[in-house]
Design a protein around this motif. Structure first.
Motif, PDB file in Angstrom:
ATOM      1  N   ILE A   4      -3.460 -36.986 -27.324  1.00 38.76           N
ATOM      2  CA  ILE A   4      -3.899 -35.633 -26.988  1.00 38.76           C
ATOM      3  C   ILE A   4      -4.216 -35.542 -25.494  1.00 38.76           C
ATOM      4  O   ILE A   4      -3.800 -34.609 -24.808  1.00 38.76           O
ATOM      5  CB  ILE A   4      -5.141 -35.243 -27.822  1.00 38.76           C
ATOM      6  CG1 ILE A   4      -4.756 -35.146 -29.292  1.00 38.76           C
ATOM      7  CG2 ILE A   4      -5.727 -33.919 -27.340  1.00 38.76           C
ATOM      8  CD1 ILE A   4      -5.937 -34.983 -30.223  1.00 38.76           C
ATOM      9  N   ALA A   5      -4.933 -36.553 -24.984  1.00 41.84           N
ATOM     10  CA  ALA A   5      -5.277 -36.552 -23.563  1.00 41.84           C
ATOM     11  C   ALA A   5      -4.009 -36.548 -22.717  1.00 41.84           C
ATOM     12  O   ALA A   5      -3.909 -35.820 -21.723  1.00 41.84           O
ATOM     13  CB  ALA A   5      -6.147 -37.773 -23.230  1.00 41.84           C
ATOM     14  N   ALA A   6      -3.018 -37.347 -23.114  1.00 39.47           N
ATOM     15  CA  ALA A   6      -1.781 -37.420 -22.339  1.00 39.47           C
ATOM     16  C   ALA A   6      -1.024 -36.092 -22.402  1.00 39.47           C
ATOM     17  O   ALA A   6      -0.538 -35.597 -21.380  1.00 39.47           O
ATOM     18  CB  ALA A   6      -0.912 -38.565 -22.855  1.00 39.47           C
ATOM     19  N   LEU A   7      -0.959 -35.483 -23.593  1.00 38.69           N
ATOM     20  CA  LEU A   7      -0.274 -34.191 -23.726  1.00 38.69           C
ATOM     21  C   LEU A   7      -0.967 -33.122 -22.880  1.00 38.69           C
ATOM     22  O   LEU A   7      -0.321 -32.341 -22.181  1.00 38.69           O
ATOM     23  CB  LEU A   7      -0.273 -33.739 -25.192  1.00 38.69           C
ATOM     24  CG  LEU A   7       0.814 -34.326 -26.076  1.00 38.69           C
ATOM     25  CD1 LEU A   7       0.702 -33.765 -27.482  1.00 38.69           C
ATOM     26  CD2 LEU A   7       2.192 -34.000 -25.498  1.00 38.69           C
ATOM     27  N   TYR A   8      -2.286 -33.104 -22.962  1.00 33.52           N
ATOM     28  CA  TYR A   8      -3.085 -32.146 -22.197  1.00 33.52           C
ATOM     29  C   TYR A   8      -2.783 -32.272 -20.707  1.00 33.52           C
ATOM     30  O   TYR A   8      -2.678 -31.276 -19.990  1.00 33.52           O
ATOM     31  CB  TYR A   8      -4.567 -32.411 -22.484  1.00 33.52           C
ATOM     32  CG  TYR A   8      -5.576 -31.673 -21.639  1.00 33.52           C
ATOM     33  CD1 TYR A   8      -5.664 -30.288 -21.685  1.00 33.52           C
ATOM     34  CD2 TYR A   8      -6.461 -32.374 -20.826  1.00 33.52           C
ATOM     35  CE1 TYR A   8      -6.616 -29.625 -20.927  1.00 33.52           C
ATOM     36  CE2 TYR A   8      -7.417 -31.717 -20.070  1.00 33.52           C
ATOM     37  CZ  TYR A   8      -7.488 -30.339 -20.114  1.00 33.52           C
ATOM     38  OH  TYR A   8      -8.421 -29.689 -19.364  1.00 33.52           O
TER      39      TYR A   8
END
Lengths: 266, 311
Positions: A4-8
């Motif tokens: 999620i952090a990477a997608l964000y």
């Protein structure tokens, strides 16, 4: 969680890539992350021809402000930090104390008096009004002092003196090469700082030919609500403005990682 | 300050003056003066002189005398500008915005950075380099461009966010969380890298000992890893708070997308508006000085606190 952090982090940049390939019509009718008709060449042509190719002038200015400013500023900081760490001279402590206070002064608090001083000296709307203040980097002096203390042994300086080397020559020939990793770190820090600075050019410059990229793109963006044809220019321009930096960060991975973190260990 | 440079020049000539009583360090007035002069001049010209000038300006106001035909005259008002600023509802509103922004953004961004750093540090995470890089990338994007990207993503007819978000991201209630999000996006990766590197320096024996004592990964993170990197966390905190106080670029850029950001939405915007739109230099200088003072005091307090705790 990490996903999620990477997608964000990455999705907004993906949006920038997909959007810069769209025509003005597709831009508002197709969904955000899909590719529509390939319109990138036309967008680029529009970008580079707008206002007699002012975008290229902005790119050149950014490189001048940030590139030359970072290298020259880092050299100035390193010389001073080295002298504070390794040479005793009257006022040494005062100079360092004032430097540390300088780290705390916010740029927004300096902008107005700098502007008024620049207008006294008729420097407003010149290259120097932006370049000189951004050259000053008190934090760089702090870092340089730390590096000089860690990397330059007194014995080496002593030996150079016995060999008859003058102090300036010793700095450039002996100390500076030993401080090389620290010097590169300060360059990196200062480059990012100048590249990101927006307030000072905004206050000092009215001639679009002197703008750095971010001020130029900002100025175009203030027109988009009235003139939608500026949308592709702003988006494609933004992509071109961040792409080289992202590529540079990818290539210089090792350098910046040791560089960024060096400053955090106090 | 001026003493240091003139002092250096006075003893100058570059001659080797030999050892001093001060210690092992040899005394080199002239060489030191030459090495320090460029920076000292820049510091005087671009930091000290402007700060002094701002202090001076903040005590005066420009008044139009008579019918205004004779041009403005400068009148001493002592702390009058400061009184005007701190009682100005627009300024107070901006201060309130920044305070609320900081209360949300500082824990959110630093907490996010810390959690990601801990996850990458723990052995579970594969492909560490890829994760590190992905989360770090937004740091390479200048504030203006970050503001522009998110401005488009928020806007109702282009971006996907307004259709899924519970409140309009560019509306009066949504704008503060929207600005928080932009700053979090930009700075989380930078802080994450710094925390991650600090975590790498935690002695492995300490972690091993915790494991032997039966501590799980979460317990280890809370009682071993976090206390070890406390100084680094505090430095991150100081820089984030100073950054929050100066909030300017992102709200200014969003003004092109929404009317919800007023021209005095943050104290920095207030300074800009007072000086370059209203032309009231005294008021702008007073607000600048207040902003500088608050950020100096806050960072001094936090540094003091951190020095005591990490001892």
């Amino acid at each position: 969680m990490l996903g999620i952090a990477a997608l964000y982090s990455v999705l907004p940049l993906m949006w920038l890539v997909t959007s810069s390939t769209k025509s003005l019509g597709d831009f508002s009718t197709t969904s955000a992350f899909e590719f529509a008709d390939w319109n990138l060449p036309a967008n680029l042509r529009a970008l580079f021809s707008e206002a007699d190719g002012v975008f290229l002038a902005w790119a050149r200015n950014s490189v001048l402000y940030a590139g030359v400013g970072a290298v020259l500023g880092a050299l100035i900081c390193t010389a001073c930090g080295y002298a504070v760490a390794k040479l005793d001279f009257p006022g040494r402590r005062t100079l360092f104390a004032v430097t540390l206070t300088g780290v705390l002064v916010p740029t927004t608090a300096l902008a107005l008096p700098l502007y008024l001083m620049a207008s006294e000296f008729r420097l407003v709307d010149t290259f120097w009004a932006v370049f000189l203040p951004l050259l000053t980097n008190p934090f760089g002096v702090y870092l340089a002092r730390v590096y000089a203390e860690a990397a330059v042994p007194d014995e080496v300086l002593e030996a150079a003196r016995i060999d008859g080397s003058g102090e300036l020559k010793t700095f450039f020939r002996v100390a500076l090469p030993m401080m090389r990793p620290g010097f590169v770190t300060i360059i990196l820090f200062q480059f990012v700082q100048i590249w990101n600075n927006f307030f000072l050019p905004l206050v000092m410059l009215t001639d679009p030919r002197l703008f750095p990229l971010s001020l130029g793109l900002y100025q175009w963006s203030t027109r988009v609500s009235q003139f939608p044809q500026y949308n592709p220019l702003v988006i494609t321009g933004s992509l071109l403005a961040v792409l080289p930096i992202i590529v540079a960060f990818l290539v210089l991975q090792r350098q910046w990682r040791s560089g960024l973190t060096a400053g955090s260990v106090k | 300050m001026s003493r240091s440079t003139s002092g250096g020049v006075r003893s100058g000539g570059g001659a080797v003056l030999g050892r001093t009583t001060a210690g092992r360090m040899p005394r080199f007035g002239g060489a030191a003066a030459l090495l320090c002069a460029p920076f000292a001049l820049l510091l005087i010209g671009t930091v000290l002189a402007p700060v002094t000038y701002a202090l001076y300006l903040s005590l005066f106001t420009e008044r139009l005398s008579g019918l205004g035909f004779s041009g403005p005259s400068r009148a001493f008002v002592a702390l009058g500008n400061y009184a005007d600023v701190v009682t100005d509802p627009d300024f107070l509103h901006g201060v309130g915005n920044v305070a609320l922004y900081a209360v949300i953004q500082v824990p959110l961004m630093l907490g996010g950075a810390l959690v990601v750093a801990l996850l990458i540090d723990s052995a579970v995470a594969r492909l560490k380099q890829v994760w590190l890089l992905a989360v770090f990338l937004p740091y390479a994007v200048p504030g203006v461009i970050a503001g522009l990207i998110w401005g488009y993503l928020y806007s109702p007819d282009i971006g996907p966010i307004s259709s899924i978000a519970p409140i309009d991201p560019l509306g009066a209630n949504g704008i503060l969380p929207s600005v928080v999000n932009i700053a979090t996006w930009q700075w989380m990766g930078y802080n994450m890298i710094i925390f991650y590197t600090a975590l790498r320096t935690v002695p492995r024996e300490l972690l091993e000992a915790a494991r032997v004592d039966g501590a799980g990964p979460i317990r280890t993170a809370l009682s071993v890893k976090l206390p070890s990197i406390r100084p680094t966390l505090f430095v991150g905190l100081v820089f984030t708070i100073i950054g929050a106080l100066q909030l300017f670029t992102e709200p200014l850029v969003l003004q092109s997308f929404t009317g919800a950001v007023t021209s005095t939405w943050t104290p920095s915007l207030y300074v800009y508006d007072s000086a370059f739109v209203a032309g009231d230099y005294g008021r702008a200088a007073a607000a600048s000085v207040l902003l500088g003072l608050v950020s100096a005091v806050l960072s001094a307090v936090v540094m003091r606190f951190s020095a005591r705790r990490s001892r």
